[in-house]
Design a protein around this motif. Structure first.
Motif, PDB file in Angstrom:
ATOM      1  N   ARG A 194       0.832  -1.211   0.000  1.00  9.73           N
ATOM      2  CA  ARG A 194       0.000   0.000   0.000  1.00  9.73           C
ATOM      3  C   ARG A 194       0.867   1.263   0.000  1.00  9.73           C
ATOM      4  O   ARG A 194       0.588   2.243   0.688  1.00  9.73           O
ATOM      5  N   ASP A 195       1.906   1.201  -0.807  1.00 12.78           N
ATOM      6  CA  ASP A 195       2.874   2.296  -0.885  1.00 12.78           C
ATOM      7  C   ASP A 195       2.553   3.143  -2.122  1.00 12.78           C
ATOM      8  O   ASP A 195       2.937   2.801  -3.248  1.00 12.78           O
ATOM      9  N   GLN A 196       1.861   4.245  -1.933  1.00 11.74           N
ATOM     10  CA  GLN A 196       1.412   5.072  -3.048  1.00 11.74           C
ATOM     11  C   GLN A 196       2.580   5.669  -3.828  1.00 11.74           C
ATOM     12  O   GLN A 196       2.567   5.662  -5.070  1.00 11.74           O
ATOM     13  N   VAL A 197       3.576   6.170  -3.148  1.00 13.82           N
ATOM     14  CA  VAL A 197       4.722   6.799  -3.815  1.00 13.82           C
ATOM     15  C   VAL A 197       5.466   5.777  -4.670  1.00 13.82           C
ATOM     16  O   VAL A 197       5.809   6.034  -5.831  1.00 13.82           O
ATOM     17  N   ARG A 198       5.694   4.590  -4.093  1.00 13.59           N
ATOM     18  CA  ARG A 198       6.410   3.560  -4.843  1.00 13.59           C
ATOM     19  C   ARG A 198       5.576   3.065  -6.023  1.00 13.59           C
ATOM     20  O   ARG A 198       6.126   2.797  -7.110  1.00 13.59           O
ATOM     21  N   LEU A 199       4.266   2.946  -5.839  1.00 10.15           N
ATOM     22  CA  LEU A 199       3.399   2.492  -6.931  1.00 10.15           C
ATOM     23  C   LEU A 199       3.426   3.484  -8.088  1.00 10.15           C
ATOM     24  O   LEU A 199       3.523   3.085  -9.255  1.00 10.15           O
ATOM     25  N   GLU A 200       3.333   4.766  -7.784  1.00  8.28           N
ATOM     26  CA  GLU A 200       3.406   5.781  -8.842  1.00  8.28           C
ATOM     27  C   GLU A 200       4.735   5.692  -9.591  1.00  8.28           C
ATOM     28  O   GLU A 200       4.771   5.746 -10.829  1.00  8.28           O
ATOM     29  N   ALA A 201       5.834   5.531  -8.838  1.00  7.23           N
ATOM     30  CA  ALA A 201       7.158   5.449  -9.460  1.00  7.23           C
ATOM     31  C   ALA A 201       7.296   4.176 -10.291  1.00  7.23           C
ATOM     32  O   ALA A 201       7.857   4.205 -11.400  1.00  7.23           O
ATOM     33  N   SER A 202       6.767   3.058  -9.786  1.00  7.62           N
ATOM     34  CA  SER A 202       6.862   1.776 -10.507  1.00  7.62           C
ATOM     35  C   SER A 202       6.077   1.814 -11.808  1.00  7.62           C
ATOM     36  O   SER A 202       6.546   1.338 -12.852  1.00  7.62           O
ATOM     37  N   LEU A 203       4.863   2.367 -11.756  1.00  4.42           N
ATOM     38  CA  LEU A 203       4.044   2.477 -12.963  1.00  4.42           C
ATOM     39  C   LEU A 203       4.702   3.390 -13.985  1.00  4.42           C
ATOM     40  O   LEU A 203       4.754   3.078 -15.175  1.00  4.42           O
ATOM     41  N   LYS A 204       5.202   4.519 -13.516  1.00  3.12           N
ATOM     42  CA  LYS A 204       5.842   5.475 -14.424  1.00  3.12           C
ATOM     43  C   LYS A 204       7.061   4.849 -15.093  1.00  3.12           C
ATOM     44  O   LYS A 204       7.241   4.980 -16.313  1.00  3.12           O
TER      45      LYS A 204
END
Length: 229
Positions: A194-204
């Motif tokens: 549930r890590d929003q910052v990491r998820l955004e970075a991973s998707l990008k």
């Protein structure tokens, strides 16, 4: 009642034609730039020409085919400019959905996403291109759906339709198997934590990497093609 039933039958036949043409595009049975022969398609699908023409109008709306006056319908040619815009828009959409994904996330959503990741891993291990491209889309669409943002999810589906129906053959030659699997796993691990910052970075990182790889390869395949759509 009879009129309603007749209208429904026409709609069903149009949908049948639409899905059949989609499948032909996906399996490269109809090529970019090719003129569409209504009669041949109607015979092959098992419907009259009217549902075929209606189905082609749907595909024209989604920029999969184009209509030329007094000539008929053609499959749109590939375009490096267009596919760049598709991936740029995908990036904006998918990253914008992250807050909603994290906000609505529950154990059921994680299980659904895990199942799609397992399907993708199996397709990669099997080295089945068509299965891999479909399970890749399912992973991303399942992830997006967790956001509960229905309009954006529908827009994302339309972008995938362009990729699958217009650029399928090019994606086959330019696909990335190994790195994409690792990137999917990183996206999933970000979700589990549930890590929003990491998820955004991973998707990008994932969409950026795929876009750059695909557009660079396509530029070599169609270096002299003028970009106009």
């Amino acid at each position: 009642m009879v009129q309603t039933q007749t209208t429904q039958n026409k709609s069903d036949l149009t949908f049948k034609a639409y899905m059949a043409i989609r499948q032909m595009l996906f399996y490269n049975e109809i090529q970019p730039g090719q003129k569409i022969k209504y009669k041949d398609l109607a015979t092959r699908i098992g419907v009259s020409m009217t549902p075929v023409i209606q189905a082609l109008k749907w595909l024209e709306f989604h920029n999969i085919v184009r209509h030329e006056s007094n000539k008929g319908y053609y499959i749109n040619e590939v375009s490096v400019k267009e596919i760049t815009e598709v991936y740029d828009t995908r990036l904006l959409l998918e990253v914008s959905l992250v807050p909603g994904i994290i906000g609505h996330l529950n154990d059921q959503g994680i299980r659904k996403l895990a199942a799609t990741l397992d399907d993708y891993k199996a397709a990669v291990a099997e080295d089945n291109y068509h299965k891999r491209i479909m399970t890749d889309m399912k992973f991303h669409m399942t992830l997006a759906a967790l956001s509960k943002c229905h309009i954006q999810v529908k827009m994302l589906q339309e972008l995938f339709d362009i990729l699958l129906l217009r650029y399928n053959q090019n994606l086959f030659y330019l696909s990335m198997t190994g790195t994409s699997l690792a990137e999917h796993e990183d996206i999933f691990n970000s979700i589990k934590k549930r890590d929003q910052v990491r998820l955004e970075a991973s998707l990008k990182f994932h969409v950026d990497t795929v876009r750059n790889h695909i557009t660079k390869g396509m530029s070599r395949l169609v270096p002299d093609k003028k970009e106009s759509f």
